[in-house]
Design a protein around this motif. Sequence first.
Motif, PDB file in Angstrom:
ATOM      1  N   ILE A 134       0.851  -1.190   0.000  1.00 46.67           N
ATOM      2  CA  ILE A 134       0.000   0.000   0.000  1.00 46.67           C
ATOM      3  C   ILE A 134       0.885   1.238   0.000  1.00 46.67           C
ATOM      4  O   ILE A 134       2.089   1.159   0.255  1.00 46.67           O
ATOM      5  CB  ILE A 134      -0.954   0.029   1.221  1.00 46.67           C
ATOM      6  N   SER A 135       0.283   2.384  -0.284  1.00 47.96           N
ATOM      7  CA  SER A 135       1.021   3.636  -0.366  1.00 47.96           C
ATOM      8  C   SER A 135       0.629   4.571   0.778  1.00 47.96           C
ATOM      9  O   SER A 135      -0.372   4.350   1.473  1.00 47.96           O
ATOM     10  CB  SER A 135       0.715   4.331  -1.706  1.00 47.96           C
ATOM     11  N   TYR A 136       1.405   5.633   0.911  1.00 54.59           N
ATOM     12  CA  TYR A 136       1.042   6.669   1.885  1.00 54.59           C
ATOM     13  C   TYR A 136      -0.332   7.250   1.568  1.00 54.59           C
ATOM     14  O   TYR A 136      -1.141   7.481   2.472  1.00 54.59           O
ATOM     15  CB  TYR A 136       2.090   7.783   1.889  1.00 54.59           C
ATOM     16  N   ALA A 137      -0.605   7.468   0.284  1.00 54.35           N
ATOM     17  CA  ALA A 137      -1.895   8.054  -0.092  1.00 54.35           C
ATOM     18  C   ALA A 137      -3.062   7.168   0.352  1.00 54.35           C
ATOM     19  O   ALA A 137      -4.116   7.675   0.766  1.00 54.35           O
ATOM     20  CB  ALA A 137      -1.950   8.273  -1.612  1.00 54.35           C
ATOM     21  N   GLU A 138      -2.898   5.846   0.274  1.00 50.74           N
ATOM     22  CA  GLU A 138      -3.956   4.944   0.728  1.00 50.74           C
ATOM     23  C   GLU A 138      -4.156   5.004   2.236  1.00 50.74           C
ATOM     24  O   GLU A 138      -5.271   4.832   2.730  1.00 50.74           O
ATOM     25  CB  GLU A 138      -3.618   3.504   0.316  1.00 50.74           C
ATOM     26  N   LEU A 139      -3.076   5.236   2.974  1.00 52.93           N
ATOM     27  CA  LEU A 139      -3.167   5.238   4.435  1.00 52.93           C
ATOM     28  C   LEU A 139      -3.484   6.613   5.001  1.00 52.93           C
ATOM     29  O   LEU A 139      -3.942   6.715   6.147  1.00 52.93           O
ATOM     30  CB  LEU A 139      -1.853   4.711   5.024  1.00 52.93           C
ATOM     31  N   GLU A 140      -3.284   7.675   4.216  1.00 53.05           N
ATOM     32  CA  GLU A 140      -3.431   9.034   4.751  1.00 53.05           C
ATOM     33  C   GLU A 140      -4.799   9.309   5.365  1.00 53.05           C
ATOM     34  O   GLU A 140      -4.871   9.904   6.460  1.00 53.05           O
ATOM     35  CB  GLU A 140      -3.121  10.060   3.656  1.00 53.05           C
ATOM     36  N   PRO A 141      -5.923   8.896   4.772  1.00 52.20           N
ATOM     37  CA  PRO A 141      -7.205   9.170   5.431  1.00 52.20           C
ATOM     38  C   PRO A 141      -7.311   8.550   6.819  1.00 52.20           C
ATOM     39  O   PRO A 141      -8.007   9.081   7.691  1.00 52.20           O
ATOM     40  CB  PRO A 141      -8.228   8.548   4.468  1.00 52.20           C
ATOM     41  N   HIS A 482       9.596  -1.552  20.287  1.00 48.82           N
ATOM     42  CA  HIS A 482       9.140  -1.528  18.898  1.00 48.82           C
ATOM     43  C   HIS A 482       9.369  -2.922  18.324  1.00 48.82           C
ATOM     44  O   HIS A 482      10.512  -3.338  18.100  1.00 48.82           O
ATOM     45  CB  HIS A 482       9.902  -0.480  18.098  1.00 48.82           C
ATOM     46  N   LEU A 483       8.283  -3.642  18.086  1.00 47.75           N
ATOM     47  CA  LEU A 483       8.336  -5.053  17.671  1.00 47.75           C
ATOM     48  C   LEU A 483       7.612  -5.166  16.335  1.00 47.75           C
ATOM     49  O   LEU A 483       6.394  -5.265  16.275  1.00 47.75           O
ATOM     50  CB  LEU A 483       7.676  -5.922  18.742  1.00 47.75           C
ATOM     51  N   LEU A 484       8.375  -5.149  15.251  1.00 52.10           N
ATOM     52  CA  LEU A 484       7.815  -4.890  13.930  1.00 52.10           C
ATOM     53  C   LEU A 484       8.202  -5.976  12.938  1.00 52.10           C
ATOM     54  O   LEU A 484       9.269  -6.585  13.038  1.00 52.10           O
ATOM     55  CB  LEU A 484       8.318  -3.534  13.415  1.00 52.10           C
ATOM     56  N   GLY A 485       7.326  -6.199  11.938  1.00 54.60           N
ATOM     57  CA  GLY A 485       7.687  -6.908  10.731  1.00 54.60           C
ATOM     58  C   GLY A 485       7.540  -8.409  10.711  1.00 54.60           C
ATOM     59  O   GLY A 485       7.798  -9.037   9.685  1.00 54.60           O
ATOM     60  N   THR A 486       7.105  -9.025  11.799  1.00 53.92           N
ATOM     61  CA  THR A 486       7.165 -10.477  11.922  1.00 53.92           C
ATOM     62  C   THR A 486       6.000 -11.222  11.270  1.00 53.92           C
ATOM     63  O   THR A 486       6.012 -12.449  11.229  1.00 53.92           O
ATOM     64  CB  THR A 486       7.241 -10.861  13.407  1.00 53.92           C
ATOM     65  N   CYS A 487       5.006 -10.499  10.784  1.00 50.85           N
ATOM     66  CA  CYS A 487       3.908 -11.096   9.994  1.00 50.85           C
ATOM     67  C   CYS A 487       3.563 -10.118   8.880  1.00 50.85           C
ATOM     68  O   CYS A 487       2.429  -9.669   8.755  1.00 50.85           O
ATOM     69  CB  CYS A 487       2.679 -11.388  10.853  1.00 50.85           C
ATOM     70  N   ARG A 488       4.533  -9.795   8.066  1.00 51.53           N
ATOM     71  CA  ARG A 488       4.406  -8.672   7.141  1.00 51.53           C
ATOM     72  C   ARG A 488       3.265  -8.850   6.146  1.00 51.53           C
ATOM     73  O   ARG A 488       2.904  -9.965   5.764  1.00 51.53           O
ATOM     74  CB  ARG A 488       5.714  -8.430   6.391  1.00 51.53           C
ATOM     75  N   MET A 489       2.732  -7.710   5.693  1.00 47.92           N
ATOM     76  CA  MET A 489       1.713  -7.710   4.653  1.00 47.92           C
ATOM     77  C   MET A 489       2.373  -7.710   3.278  1.00 47.92           C
ATOM     78  O   MET A 489       3.508  -7.238   3.123  1.00 47.92           O
ATOM     79  CB  MET A 489       0.769  -6.515   4.796  1.00 47.92           C
ATOM     80  N   GLY A 490       1.649  -8.238   2.299  1.00 46.44           N
ATOM     81  CA  GLY A 490       2.186  -8.259   0.944  1.00 46.44           C
ATOM     82  C   GLY A 490       1.208  -8.873  -0.027  1.00 46.44           C
ATOM     83  O   GLY A 490       0.274  -9.585   0.356  1.00 46.44           O
ATOM     84  N   SER A 496       4.952 -13.235   2.238  1.00 38.54           N
ATOM     85  CA  SER A 496       4.254 -12.441   3.243  1.00 38.54           C
ATOM     86  C   SER A 496       3.252 -13.332   3.963  1.00 38.54           C
ATOM     87  O   SER A 496       2.981 -14.456   3.532  1.00 38.54           O
ATOM     88  CB  SER A 496       3.549 -11.241   2.602  1.00 38.54           C
ATOM     89  N   VAL A 497       2.696 -12.811   5.052  1.00 34.36           N
ATOM     90  CA  VAL A 497       1.772 -13.587   5.885  1.00 34.36           C
ATOM     91  C   VAL A 497       0.328 -13.167   5.651  1.00 34.36           C
ATOM     92  O   VAL A 497      -0.578 -13.993   5.640  1.00 34.36           O
ATOM     93  CB  VAL A 497       2.149 -13.441   7.376  1.00 34.36           C
ATOM     94  N   ILE A 498       0.115 -11.866   5.472  1.00 36.74           N
ATOM     95  CA  ILE A 498      -1.231 -11.318   5.281  1.00 36.74           C
ATOM     96  C   ILE A 498      -1.279 -10.510   3.996  1.00 36.74           C
ATOM     97  O   ILE A 498      -0.246 -10.058   3.492  1.00 36.74           O
ATOM     98  CB  ILE A 498      -1.657 -10.436   6.479  1.00 36.74           C
TER      99      ILE A 498
END
Length: 550
Positions: A134-141, A482-490, A496-498
């Motif tokens: 996804i992009s910043y524009a998709e997440l901005e709202p 900060h516990l990040l990235g362990t089930c990444r989207m894709g 990827s996981v999701i």
Amino acid sequence: MAIDGQARFANRDTVDFVIVGSGSAGGIIAKELSTAGFSVVVLEQGPFRRKEDFTHDEIDVIVRNSLHGDRYGQTFRDDATKKAEPGFGAQYAQTVGGSSTHFTANFWRLREIDFRERSELGPISGTNFADWPISYAELEPYYTRVDYEIGVSGAAGPFDSFRSRPFAMPPMPIKSSGVLLERGAKKLGLHPQAAPLAILSQPLNGRPPCINCGFCMGFGCEVGAKSSTLAAMIPLAQASGNCEIRPESAVSQVVTNDANRVTEVLYFDRDGVEQSQKAAAVVLCANGAETPRVLLNSATSRYPDGLANSSGFVGRNLMFNGHSQNNAVFEHPLNDFKGVQVTRIVHDFYDSDEKRGFYGGGGIDGRPFLSATPLLFALSGADQAGRNWGAAYKQRIAQEFPRQMSTLNSTTSLPLDSNNITIDPEAKDRFGRPSLRLTYKDHPDDLAMAKFLQDRASEILEAAGAKRVWIEPVAPQTGSAHLLGTCRMGDDPSASVIDRFHRAHDLRNLFVCDGSSMVTSGRGQPTMTIMAMAFRAAEHIGTAARNNEI
């Protein structure tokens, strides 16, 4: 209905959703789905603390780590060839509201570049560096929804990405560390800006503004001005009449049937008795360490490597964010222990620059940090050079506590196969659940970037007039909040996981949304992005449920 107004569901009843975790993601998704009319049970392993239960007792909160709860469900090592030892590498609160109850409340958005760095910069050898789907524009709202529904104060900075609306509230008043960071930065031609904070600078949504007590970092907010999900979302979820918050419920396993569907969640109650809650769908929001632990501990003959793990990416690519620290003493009292932690930041070094010779970018903020409270200062914040006991030490403590400030320099963390969450083959927690095993060692580029920012911060503090500046040496991290990235989207199920809507590739009624969903680490402050993802995920999950697509 219970006396507190929230719904109550029997374990044998199949609710629409079980949400595991009530923090930055889980609290939002619970509110969104329950107010949309779905029946929701939230399983939270910590107790349900109200705002009046929070205290300024440093012994209890800082020394005893009372908000962290059971600390024995994990082990740590820095290399896969070593035996992991009991540790506290994954640092998170166990309480309703999760770590949003005690965070510092620095609330940076990611920028456009964070979502497409792999395309812009190319591959980085030995890493799993990738673009987001996804992009910043998709997440901005959804960032904007966080601003207004969770509550974020601030003002736009010169390098920020576009915003569809201004901040919900003006920034918090500048304090001494902010004045000095701004002064030093401007002398060097840099561009300091007001810090965006998940703390109310004025009343919002029926909640009161900050009272400037100074007990922000690591402490719960006794007035509800800190924008935790406990303060902003959980009350709305309960008021819907469709949501039950079930505290002291430690999830052990997600159960599936022969039709490849999740059917129930097993958990231990406060008495250590195993219980089960039936569900039509499950949303894991337990954080980037506990979510993969649940998935891996849910292995069966059908799923020998754990749930949602046909890609092998569950637990992989653990990212911490890099950090470094500078400290300075000034001639005159700053009294920086008053008020919020951060009021000014410097983002001139946000972008990666190949001229530095390594990947990475980040930001610098001014704050009291370990000088925020007296006991924390005496134990950790004071300059440890020389003798740290006796009358002379006490005199130095009294002299420097009101005159000291720090910078925290926050940066990137590259995704590596060698940094991961797995299941310890021997260790178990107090419920008998196999412990998570955390393996982590910072990439050299992340350490180099942390040192680069530390050098720039020293220049800023010296330009601001510090009498003395000293640093905490940059070293590999042994833990993080900060516990990040362990089930990444894709978009690619093999890597990827999701998917982009947080649905597991392998099971149509299993969803994951928390820090584990992130593909890259951002520049050091991920919580606002986790909350924005939660609003977006809840919208898509709710639509899919209404359309009978779950």
